[in-house]
Design a protein around this motif. Structure first.
Motif, short mmCIF file in Angstrom:
data_model
loop_
_atom_site.label_atom_id
_atom_site.label_comp_id
_atom_site.label_asym_id
_atom_site.label_seq_id
_atom_site.Cartn_x
_atom_site.Cartn_y
_atom_site.Cartn_z
N GLN A 19 0.82 -1.21 0.00
CA GLN A 19 0.00 0.00 0.00
C GLN A 19 0.86 1.26 0.00
O GLN A 19 0.55 2.23 -0.70
CB GLN A 19 -0.94 0.00 1.20
N VAL A 20 1.93 1.24 0.76
CA VAL A 20 2.84 2.39 0.80
C VAL A 20 3.46 2.61 -0.57
O VAL A 20 3.51 3.74 -1.06
CB VAL A 20 3.93 2.20 1.88
N ARG A 21 3.92 1.56 -1.20
CA ARG A 21 4.51 1.69 -2.54
C ARG A 21 3.49 2.21 -3.55
O ARG A 21 3.83 3.02 -4.41
CB ARG A 21 5.09 0.35 -3.00
N ALA A 22 2.24 1.77 -3.45
CA ALA A 22 1.20 2.25 -4.36
C ALA A 22 0.95 3.74 -4.15
O ALA A 22 0.78 4.49 -5.11
CB ALA A 22 -0.09 1.45 -4.14
N VAL A 24 2.57 10.00 -6.07
CA VAL A 24 3.12 11.32 -5.75
C VAL A 24 3.71 11.96 -6.99
O VAL A 24 4.42 11.31 -7.77
CB VAL A 24 4.20 11.21 -4.64
N THR A 25 3.43 13.25 -7.18
CA THR A 25 4.05 14.01 -8.27
C THR A 25 5.26 14.73 -7.68
O THR A 25 5.12 15.68 -6.91
CB THR A 25 3.07 15.04 -8.84
N TRP A 26 6.44 14.24 -8.02
CA TRP A 26 7.66 14.81 -7.45
C TRP A 26 8.05 16.06 -8.23
O TRP A 26 7.92 16.12 -9.45
CB TRP A 26 8.78 13.77 -7.51
N PRO A 27 8.58 17.09 -7.53
CA PRO A 27 9.00 18.31 -8.23
C PRO A 27 10.26 18.06 -9.05
O PRO A 27 11.07 17.19 -8.74
CB PRO A 27 9.29 19.29 -7.09
N THR A 28 10.41 18.87 -10.10
CA THR A 28 11.62 18.77 -10.92
C THR A 28 12.77 19.47 -10.19
O THR A 28 12.56 20.22 -9.23
CB THR A 28 11.41 19.44 -12.29
N ARG A 29 13.96 19.24 -10.68
CA ARG A 29 15.14 19.87 -10.07
C ARG A 29 15.03 21.39 -10.16
O ARG A 29 15.36 22.10 -9.23
CB ARG A 29 16.40 19.38 -10.78
N ARG A 30 14.51 21.89 -11.29
CA ARG A 30 14.35 23.32 -11.47
C ARG A 30 13.37 23.91 -10.46
O ARG A 30 13.61 24.96 -9.87
CB ARG A 30 13.87 23.61 -12.90
#
Length: 63
Positions: free
Chosen positions: A10-13, A18-24
């Motif tokens: 469930q945690v992995r799902a 999650v939408t991770w931010p870009t480096r910029r």
């Protein structure tokens, strides 16, 4: 209560959603935080200087 294997699945799902931010985006938001922190520090330093000068002037009149 779920067993540990189900919990990990469930945690992995959820993490995959999650939408991770870009480096910029990370660098821009970090820079904004530093700039705003510096501006806040400058503002409170000026307020402190003004209060200190005003208090010294008032105490100078009575002392």
């Amino acid at each position: 209560m779920t067993n540990p294997l189900q919990f990990i699945q469930q945690v992995r799902a959820e993490v995959s959603k999650v939408t991770w931010p870009t480096r910029r985006e990370v660098f821009l938001t970090t820079g904004m935080v530093f700039v705003l922190a510096a501006l806040t520090a400058l503002f409170f330093s000026l307020v402190d200087l003004g209060i200190r000068s005003g208090l010294a002037a008032v105490l100078g009149l009575f002392g």
